[in-house]
Design a protein around this motif. Structure first.
Motif, PDB file in Angstrom:
ATOM      1  N   VAL A 224      -2.868  -6.067   3.577  1.00 36.47           N
ATOM      2  CA  VAL A 224      -2.368  -4.697   3.451  1.00 36.47           C
ATOM      3  C   VAL A 224      -2.467  -4.026   4.814  1.00 36.47           C
ATOM      4  O   VAL A 224      -3.547  -4.007   5.426  1.00 36.47           O
ATOM      5  N   GLN A 225      -1.368  -3.481   5.284  1.00 36.68           N
ATOM      6  CA  GLN A 225      -1.318  -2.799   6.571  1.00 36.68           C
ATOM      7  C   GLN A 225      -1.150  -1.290   6.353  1.00 36.68           C
ATOM      8  O   GLN A 225      -0.747  -0.834   5.279  1.00 36.68           O
ATOM      9  N   ARG A 231       4.135   3.606   3.341  1.00 42.78           N
ATOM     10  CA  ARG A 231       5.363   3.441   2.555  1.00 42.78           C
ATOM     11  C   ARG A 231       5.113   3.759   1.078  1.00 42.78           C
ATOM     12  O   ARG A 231       5.911   4.425   0.426  1.00 42.78           O
ATOM     13  N   HIS A 232       3.971   3.288   0.548  1.00 48.07           N
ATOM     14  CA  HIS A 232       3.656   3.574  -0.851  1.00 48.07           C
ATOM     15  C   HIS A 232       3.457   5.056  -1.085  1.00 48.07           C
ATOM     16  O   HIS A 232       3.869   5.609  -2.111  1.00 48.07           O
ATOM     17  N   LEU A 240      -0.689   9.931   6.610  1.00 40.64           N
ATOM     18  CA  LEU A 240      -1.505   9.176   5.663  1.00 40.64           C
ATOM     19  C   LEU A 240      -2.953   9.127   6.120  1.00 40.64           C
ATOM     20  O   LEU A 240      -3.876   9.406   5.343  1.00 40.64           O
ATOM     21  N   THR A 241      -3.181   8.793   7.384  1.00 42.52           N
ATOM     22  CA  THR A 241      -4.538   8.666   7.902  1.00 42.52           C
ATOM     23  C   THR A 241      -5.279   9.992   7.833  1.00 42.52           C
ATOM     24  O   THR A 241      -6.454  10.051   7.443  1.00 42.52           O
ATOM     25  N   ARG A 242      -4.596  11.076   8.196  1.00 39.73           N
ATOM     26  CA  ARG A 242      -5.231  12.399   8.160  1.00 39.73           C
ATOM     27  C   ARG A 242      -5.597  12.801   6.732  1.00 39.73           C
ATOM     28  O   ARG A 242      -6.714  13.242   6.465  1.00 39.73           O
ATOM     29  N   LEU A 256     -10.730   0.451   2.442  1.00 34.87           N
ATOM     30  CA  LEU A 256     -10.300  -0.794   1.823  1.00 34.87           C
ATOM     31  C   LEU A 256     -11.329  -1.901   2.062  1.00 34.87           C
ATOM     32  O   LEU A 256     -11.630  -2.691   1.155  1.00 34.87           O
ATOM     33  N   LEU A 257     -11.887  -1.956   3.269  1.00 32.33           N
ATOM     34  CA  LEU A 257     -12.906  -2.951   3.558  1.00 32.33           C
ATOM     35  C   LEU A 257     -14.121  -2.767   2.660  1.00 32.33           C
ATOM     36  O   LEU A 257     -14.687  -3.749   2.140  1.00 32.33           O
TER      37      LEU A 257
END
Length: 318
Positions: A224-225, A231-232, A240-242, A256-257
């Protein structure tokens, strides 16, 4: 049974005193309770609370004798600890008990006892500067919670849930901690390395990334990138990151990790799988990668983790 003593230091919030019961009190290993939880105070009897609420504590500080964990609740006025409380906490730690502060006030209390000198601590951003001025010998981090040689602090009340679930996982494994989380209807615990928001963030249901996080959980074993996540969520990578950090206190890939490590722990506890298969199913690649992550996050190997926390195996084919 693991014995957990809660020290109520007035003024105390009912939320802090409820944490041990709703998290540790619900943890079970098989049909047996995983923890014995007792509450005590320097002066047994009525204990002042916040917002006009009060409570009664029947036990004195002698309840700390033999405790495996001591949780310090209260002291929201950030005053210096009462000498009897300071002496009892110091003695308990010297006897080998781990100390837990489920709030910033608890961290102030532990620091006031001299128990955080030379250590790292987690403090909410609204109190970080005040803490630094009062206790310059303690290193303030921006982590969600910190374990420094058996002394645990966290960055606020919400982070206390993450910390307590983390402790249940350390004591009894991810499966037991996960069962408690599900019973509380809370999300998977955030990792210690997550950071609390610098200011309150109001998240509307229409803009929440909850569905994207659920989507991530169904693809733990797949590559998963960030671009896939954006995109999802129908947004840019930067947005998204913010938003992800605002909602979870962590970056998307770090979150995710942590979930992949949770899954690896669950598989090691409950499935009769080779380490290589566990790594692959959890999305951590190879056995060497899994070992490296376990060494960094848990300070142990997957095999030693399985030996220490293994429940009755449910054989699973790869």
């Amino acid at each position: 049974m693991h014995r957990l003593a809660v020290v109520a230091v007035p003024p105390v919030t009912s939320f802090e005193l409820s944490i041990p019961d709703i998290v540790f009190g619900q943890a079970r290993v098989g049909d047996a309770a995983a923890y014995e939880v007792v509450c005590c105070a320097a002066d047994p009897g009525p204990v002042d609370g916040i917002g006009g609420l009060g409570l009664t504590v029947d036990r004195g500080l002698d309840a700390l004798a033999g405790a495996d964990t001591v949780l310090v609740a209260g002291g929201v006025d950030l005053a210096s600890p009462e000498p009897r409380v300071a002496a009892a906490l110091t003695a308990a730690h010297a006897a080998g008990a781990r100390l837990v502060a489920p709030s910033c006030a608890g961290a102030f209390l532990l620091a006031g006892c001299g128990l955080l000198s030379g250590r790292r601590v987690a403090i909410g951003p609204q109190l970080a500067d005040r803490f630094r001025r009062r206790h310059p010998d303690v290193t303030v981090t921006d982590a969600l919670f910190v374990d420094d040689a058996g002394v645990y602090t966290c960055a606020g009340h919400a982070a206390a849930i993450d910390l307590c679930l983390h402790l249940v996982g350390r004591d009894h494994g991810a499966a037991v901690a996960g069962a408690v989380a599900r019973s509380l209807a809370v999300a998977s615990p955030r990792p210690a390395s997550a950071t609390p928001p610098a200011e309150p963030v109001a998240v509307l249901a229409a803009t929440s990334l909850a569905r994207t996080r659920e989507w991530m959980l169904t693809r733990l074993g797949e590559p998963v990138q960030l671009t896939d996540l954006a995109r999802h969520a129908n947004t840019s990578v930067r947005t998204l990151t913010r938003r992800f950090r605002a909602e979870t206190g962590s970056s998307p890939l770090r979150w995710l990790l942590a979930r992949r490590l949770d899954e690896a722990r669950r598989l090691l506890e409950c499935a009769d799988l080779p380490v290589e298969a566990v790594a692959r199913r959890a999305g951590l690649g190879t056995a060497d990668s899994l070992r490296a992550h376990f060494h960094r996050e848990l300070g142990r190997t997957p095999s030693s983790y399985r030996a220490g926390y293994r429940t009755a195996p449910a054989t699973t084919t790869s």
